[in-house]
Structures are given as C-alpha cells and as structure tokens.
Design a protein around this motif. Structure first.
Motif, PDB file in Angstrom:
ATOM      1  N   ALA A  43     -55.256 -13.398  19.066  1.00 39.07           N
ATOM      2  CA  ALA A  43     -55.168 -14.785  18.588  1.00 39.07           C
ATOM      3  C   ALA A  43     -53.825 -15.410  18.938  1.00 39.07           C
ATOM      4  O   ALA A  43     -53.753 -16.588  19.315  1.00 39.07           O
ATOM      5  CB  ALA A  43     -55.402 -14.828  17.079  1.00 39.07           C
ATOM      6  N   GLU A  44     -52.747 -14.636  18.842  1.00 40.85           N
ATOM      7  CA  GLU A  44     -51.420 -15.164  19.152  1.00 40.85           C
ATOM      8  C   GLU A  44     -51.294 -15.490  20.641  1.00 40.85           C
ATOM      9  O   GLU A  44     -50.691 -16.500  21.015  1.00 40.85           O
ATOM     10  CB  GLU A  44     -50.355 -14.161  18.724  1.00 40.85           C
ATOM     11  N   HIS A  45     -51.876 -14.647  21.479  1.00 41.24           N
ATOM     12  CA  HIS A  45     -51.867 -14.935  22.910  1.00 41.24           C
ATOM     13  C   HIS A  45     -52.620 -16.230  23.213  1.00 41.24           C
ATOM     14  O   HIS A  45     -52.151 -17.059  24.008  1.00 41.24           O
ATOM     15  CB  HIS A  45     -52.495 -13.775  23.688  1.00 41.24           C
ATOM     16  N   LEU A  46     -53.772 -16.402  22.606  1.00 39.66           N
ATOM     17  CA  LEU A  46     -54.568 -17.599  22.837  1.00 39.66           C
ATOM     18  C   LEU A  46     -53.828 -18.844  22.331  1.00 39.66           C
ATOM     19  O   LEU A  46     -53.808 -19.880  23.006  1.00 39.66           O
ATOM     20  CB  LEU A  46     -55.924 -17.472  22.147  1.00 39.66           C
ATOM     21  N   ARG A  47     -53.231 -18.736  21.157  1.00 38.94           N
ATOM     22  CA  ARG A  47     -52.511 -19.871  20.584  1.00 38.94           C
ATOM     23  C   ARG A  47     -51.313 -20.252  21.465  1.00 38.94           C
ATOM     24  O   ARG A  47     -51.068 -21.435  21.716  1.00 38.94           O
ATOM     25  CB  ARG A  47     -52.031 -19.526  19.176  1.00 38.94           C
ATOM     26  N   GLU A  48     -50.598 -19.252  21.942  1.00 36.77           N
ATOM     27  CA  GLU A  48     -49.448 -19.517  22.807  1.00 36.77           C
ATOM     28  C   GLU A  48     -49.875 -20.219  24.096  1.00 36.77           C
ATOM     29  O   GLU A  48     -49.249 -21.193  24.534  1.00 36.77           O
ATOM     30  CB  GLU A  48     -48.744 -18.204  23.146  1.00 36.77           C
ATOM     31  N   ARG A  49     -50.967 -19.741  24.704  1.00 40.34           N
ATOM     32  CA  ARG A  49     -51.417 -20.346  25.962  1.00 40.34           C
ATOM     33  C   ARG A  49     -51.888 -21.787  25.750  1.00 40.34           C
ATOM     34  O   ARG A  49     -51.657 -22.650  26.602  1.00 40.34           O
ATOM     35  CB  ARG A  49     -52.537 -19.501  26.578  1.00 40.34           C
ATOM     36  N   VAL A  50     -52.543 -22.045  24.637  1.00 36.36           N
ATOM     37  CA  VAL A  50     -52.975 -23.414  24.337  1.00 36.36           C
ATOM     38  C   VAL A  50     -51.768 -24.337  24.219  1.00 36.36           C
ATOM     39  O   VAL A  50     -51.767 -25.465  24.743  1.00 36.36           O
ATOM     40  CB  VAL A  50     -53.808 -23.447  23.040  1.00 36.36           C
ATOM     41  N   LEU A  51     -50.717 -23.882  23.523  1.00 38.97           N
ATOM     42  CA  LEU A  51     -49.512 -24.695  23.370  1.00 38.97           C
ATOM     43  C   LEU A  51     -48.839 -24.951  24.719  1.00 38.97           C
ATOM     44  O   LEU A  51     -48.363 -26.057  24.993  1.00 38.97           O
ATOM     45  CB  LEU A  51     -48.537 -24.004  22.415  1.00 38.97           C
ATOM     46  N   GLY A 111     -49.464 -28.515  30.994  1.00 32.92           N
ATOM     47  CA  GLY A 111     -50.648 -28.660  31.834  1.00 32.92           C
ATOM     48  C   GLY A 111     -51.470 -29.898  31.569  1.00 32.92           C
ATOM     49  O   GLY A 111     -52.399 -30.206  32.315  1.00 32.92           O
ATOM     50  N   GLY A 112     -51.137 -30.634  30.521  1.00 30.04           N
ATOM     51  CA  GLY A 112     -51.915 -31.811  30.160  1.00 30.04           C
ATOM     52  C   GLY A 112     -51.242 -33.103  30.581  1.00 30.04           C
ATOM     53  O   GLY A 112     -50.094 -33.128  31.019  1.00 30.04           O
ATOM     54  N   SER A 113     -51.972 -34.183  30.425  1.00 30.88           N
ATOM     55  CA  SER A 113     -51.432 -35.506  30.765  1.00 30.88           C
ATOM     56  C   SER A 113     -50.707 -36.093  29.555  1.00 30.88           C
ATOM     57  O   SER A 113     -50.856 -35.631  28.419  1.00 30.88           O
ATOM     58  CB  SER A 113     -52.561 -36.442  31.181  1.00 30.88           C
ATOM     59  N   LEU A 114     -49.926 -37.128  29.793  1.00 31.58           N
ATOM     60  CA  LEU A 114     -49.226 -37.807  28.705  1.00 31.58           C
ATOM     61  C   LEU A 114     -50.223 -38.426  27.738  1.00 31.58           C
ATOM     62  O   LEU A 114     -50.013 -38.421  26.519  1.00 31.58           O
ATOM     63  CB  LEU A 114     -48.299 -38.886  29.283  1.00 31.58           C
ATOM     64  N   ARG A 167     -52.923 -38.261  21.955  1.00 28.03           N
ATOM     65  CA  ARG A 167     -54.159 -38.303  21.171  1.00 28.03           C
ATOM     66  C   ARG A 167     -53.892 -37.835  19.747  1.00 28.03           C
ATOM     67  O   ARG A 167     -52.958 -37.055  19.500  1.00 28.03           O
ATOM     68  CB  ARG A 167     -55.229 -37.422  21.815  1.00 28.03           C
ATOM     69  N   PRO A 168     -54.693 -38.274  18.774  1.00 31.04           N
ATOM     70  CA  PRO A 168     -54.518 -37.813  17.393  1.00 31.04           C
ATOM     71  C   PRO A 168     -54.587 -36.294  17.301  1.00 31.04           C
ATOM     72  O   PRO A 168     -55.299 -35.648  18.067  1.00 31.04           O
ATOM     73  CB  PRO A 168     -55.697 -38.466  16.662  1.00 31.04           C
ATOM     74  N   ARG A 169     -53.849 -35.766  16.346  1.00 37.82           N
ATOM     75  CA  ARG A 169     -53.761 -34.316  16.219  1.00 37.82           C
ATOM     76  C   ARG A 169     -55.135 -33.678  16.014  1.00 37.82           C
ATOM     77  O   ARG A 169     -55.412 -32.609  16.554  1.00 37.82           O
ATOM     78  CB  ARG A 169     -52.833 -33.966  15.051  1.00 37.82           C
ATOM     79  N   ARG A 170     -55.983 -34.326  15.233  1.00 34.83           N
ATOM     80  CA  ARG A 170     -57.303 -33.760  14.982  1.00 34.83           C
ATOM     81  C   ARG A 170     -58.105 -33.630  16.276  1.00 34.83           C
ATOM     82  O   ARG A 170     -58.768 -32.626  16.504  1.00 34.83           O
ATOM     83  CB  ARG A 170     -58.061 -34.636  13.978  1.00 34.83           C
ATOM     84  N   GLU A 171     -58.006 -34.628  17.139  1.00 31.67           N
ATOM     85  CA  GLU A 171     -58.714 -34.574  18.415  1.00 31.67           C
ATOM     86  C   GLU A 171     -58.147 -33.474  19.311  1.00 31.67           C
ATOM     87  O   GLU A 171     -58.893 -32.758  19.986  1.00 31.67           O
ATOM     88  CB  GLU A 171     -58.626 -35.928  19.126  1.00 31.67           C
ATOM     89  N   ARG A 172     -56.824 -33.341  19.347  1.00 35.13           N
ATOM     90  CA  ARG A 172     -56.195 -32.306  20.165  1.00 35.13           C
ATOM     91  C   ARG A 172     -56.612 -30.919  19.693  1.00 35.13           C
ATOM     92  O   ARG A 172     -56.907 -30.034  20.494  1.00 35.13           O
ATOM     93  CB  ARG A 172     -54.672 -32.434  20.120  1.00 35.13           C
ATOM     94  N   THR A 173     -56.659 -30.740  18.369  1.00 40.66           N
ATOM     95  CA  THR A 173     -57.036 -29.443  17.814  1.00 40.66           C
ATOM     96  C   THR A 173     -58.483 -29.099  18.158  1.00 40.66           C
ATOM     97  O   THR A 173     -58.789 -27.967  18.538  1.00 40.66           O
ATOM     98  CB  THR A 173     -56.842 -29.434  16.289  1.00 40.66           C
ATOM     99  N   ALA A 213     -60.261 -30.267  20.671  1.00 37.04           N
ATOM    100  CA  ALA A 213     -60.384 -30.033  22.109  1.00 37.04           C
ATOM    101  C   ALA A 213     -59.857 -28.652  22.484  1.00 37.04           C
ATOM    102  O   ALA A 213     -60.458 -27.948  23.309  1.00 37.04           O
ATOM    103  CB  ALA A 213     -59.621 -31.108  22.882  1.00 37.04           C
ATOM    104  N   ALA A 214     -58.762 -28.231  21.872  1.00 40.27           N
ATOM    105  CA  ALA A 214     -58.197 -26.911  22.150  1.00 40.27           C
ATOM    106  C   ALA A 214     -59.139 -25.811  21.689  1.00 40.27           C
ATOM    107  O   ALA A 214     -59.346 -24.812  22.385  1.00 40.27           O
ATOM    108  CB  ALA A 214     -56.842 -26.767  21.471  1.00 40.27           C
ATOM    109  N   ARG A 215     -59.742 -26.000  20.517  1.00 36.95           N
ATOM    110  CA  ARG A 215     -60.683 -25.004  20.009  1.00 36.95           C
ATOM    111  C   ARG A 215     -61.897 -24.873  20.934  1.00 36.95           C
ATOM    112  O   ARG A 215     -62.372 -23.771  21.189  1.00 36.95           O
ATOM    113  CB  ARG A 215     -61.120 -25.389  18.593  1.00 36.95           C
ATOM    114  N   ALA A 216     -62.356 -26.007  21.457  1.00 36.89           N
ATOM    115  CA  ALA A 216     -63.496 -25.983  22.372  1.00 36.89           C
ATOM    116  C   ALA A 216     -63.143 -25.261  23.671  1.00 36.89           C
ATOM    117  O   ALA A 216     -63.960 -24.503  24.211  1.00 36.89           O
ATOM    118  CB  ALA A 216     -63.960 -27.409  22.670  1.00 36.89           C
TER     119      ALA A 216
END
Length: 261
Positions: free
Chosen positions: A93-101, A107-110, A115-121, A123-126
C-alpha cells in the motif's frame, strides 16, 4: 517500435551493436542473450534512459537517440535492478501511495492538480484499481493484505507489483528486466501470461529474459555479431563482479558516460 543497426559504445568498448528489429504496437519484444551481453543496457537505451552511439530506433514515432525525453515520457520501467528496486521495508500500500503522489506531482497536468481533492482521490483510486487488475495482483490474497511488506512477497508477486506501479502512469511502452529470473516453470508461464495481457491492452512490452516465448519478437544480444563484446554486469547496481570480470565501478562509469537519465 523498430531499430536499425542500433548500438552503444561505452568508455571501455562495445556494449551492444547491430540491433535491428521491427514490432507492431502491442507486441512482446523479448531481449534474449547471455549474461553480460548488454541486455539491460539495450532495455535502458530503448526507453530513453541511456543514449545510443550508433544507428537509430523509433519508439511510438519518437526517434532515438535524438528524442530521449520524449521516449521517457511514454515509457515505464518495471523490475529493473538498480533502477526501480522496491523498498523491502515498505508495504504494498505504501508503494502504491508513493507512486500515486509522484504521478500527481510530476506526471500530471496543472489542470489535474487544480481539481477538487475529492475528484483527485477518486481518480487516483480508479488508476490503482485498474493497474492492479492489469498486473493480476489481488491485495486480499497477500499474507497481510495491502500491509504486506515487499520483503514478504514471492518473486512473482513482486514482479506483479512492479508492473502495477509502472502502469499507473499509463505508458505506451512497458520495459521489464529479468522477467524469468529465479522463477519456477509454473511461475514463468504466469509471468509471460501477465505480460501478454498487458500487451493485449495495446501497451508494447519490452522484456529481458533468458529464454523468449515462441510468440515474442526476439532480439538477441551478444550472438548476432562475432565482434560483439560482453557489456559488463548483468545486474545494474548489484553486489560483486559479473562472471566476465567487469566490476560494478566500471559499469557505473559506462552508465554515466552514456547519459543515463
């Protein structure tokens, strides 16, 4: 993906030379050859992490060695010793969380960052769910679930995790080193089945192996030309010397000289 007379010379001589092949998108390209024949260096060169000194290659329409940064943006590395090593003390889980951050920051656009935090979360979970499914890694089947430490993973499970982490960035080219190293015959078949499923999704797979499967585009190092010399240690950053007598210090010099990213 294609290459024509692709080669690399280091400060102590030839690493690989005369690499020529052509592969369609979604292919499995297996780099096969004896230990010390430049297999890992070829993988790093074809993904824009090292700079070729001869010939050319095309990766997703980007030309090497001219467009190294462009190739790096569309490629991802999985299970390359000395480059993408997993941290044994961290959990899955820590590896996955680190890579998402890291993906969110670099790796993402500005627009995505704003985007709102809820949307970012969400999208990351998906993305994590999709990457784990593509890698065939079921967290619930691990000894301690997502809290399982990397040091407690079997070799095949660690490979699946490394592939999942690489897929989080949505690459067009996935490169993996030593995919059949220290695997039983059953696990070896599962590893190739994993890479076939990734390729079937449209992602081209570049894999270093000791024995290529029958359905792969095979690229051989160290055997196509009689004057081709061993490249040095098979494992980058590993301990000790390789069988051909090349030290890790010499290999490090070669990596620096050839412009490793």
């Amino acid at each position: 993906m294609s290459a024509g007379e692709f080669g690399l010379d280091g400060p102590r001589g030839r690493v690989f030379a005369g690499i020529t092949f052509d592969a369609r998108p979604g292919s499995i390209i297996a780099v096969e050859g004896p230990s010390g024949s430049g297999r890992t260096c070829l993988l790093l060169t074809l993904t824009g992490r090292m700079k070729a000194t001869a010939g050319h290659a095309l990766v997703g329409g980007r030309r090497l060695p001219a467009q190294l940064a462009a190739v790096r943006r569309i490629s991802a590395l999985a299970a390359v010793p000395g480059v993408t090593d997993l941290e044994p003390s961290l959990s899955v889980a820590e590896h996955l969380r680190e890579r998402v951050l890291l993906q969110r920051r670099f790796g993402g656009s500005l627009r995505a960052l704003l985007r709102p935090r809820r949307e970012r979360t969400a999208a990351a979970r998906a993305r994590v769910t999709s990457a784990l499914a593509a890698a065939g890694l079921d967290l619930d089947e691990l000894p301690k679930g997502p809290r399982t430490r990397v040091r407690d993973l079997e070799r095949l499970e660690a490979l699946r995790l490394s592939v999942a982490l690489a897929l989080l960035g949505g690459p067009r080219l996935l490169a993996a080193d030593d995919v059949d190293f220290k695997l039983s015959e059953r696990d070896r078949e599962q590893a190739w089945s994993l890479l076939r499923s990734v390729a079937a999704s449209g992602v081209t797979v570049l894999a270093v192996c000791s024995e290529a499967p029958a359905d792969a585009v095979v690229v051989r190092t160290g055997t196509s030309r009689g004057d081709q010399q061993p490249a040095g240690p098979r494992r980058l950053g590993g301990a000790g010397d390789d069988l051909d007598g090349t030290s890790n210090e010499e290999a490090g010099d070669a990596l620096a000289e050839t412009g490793r990213a």
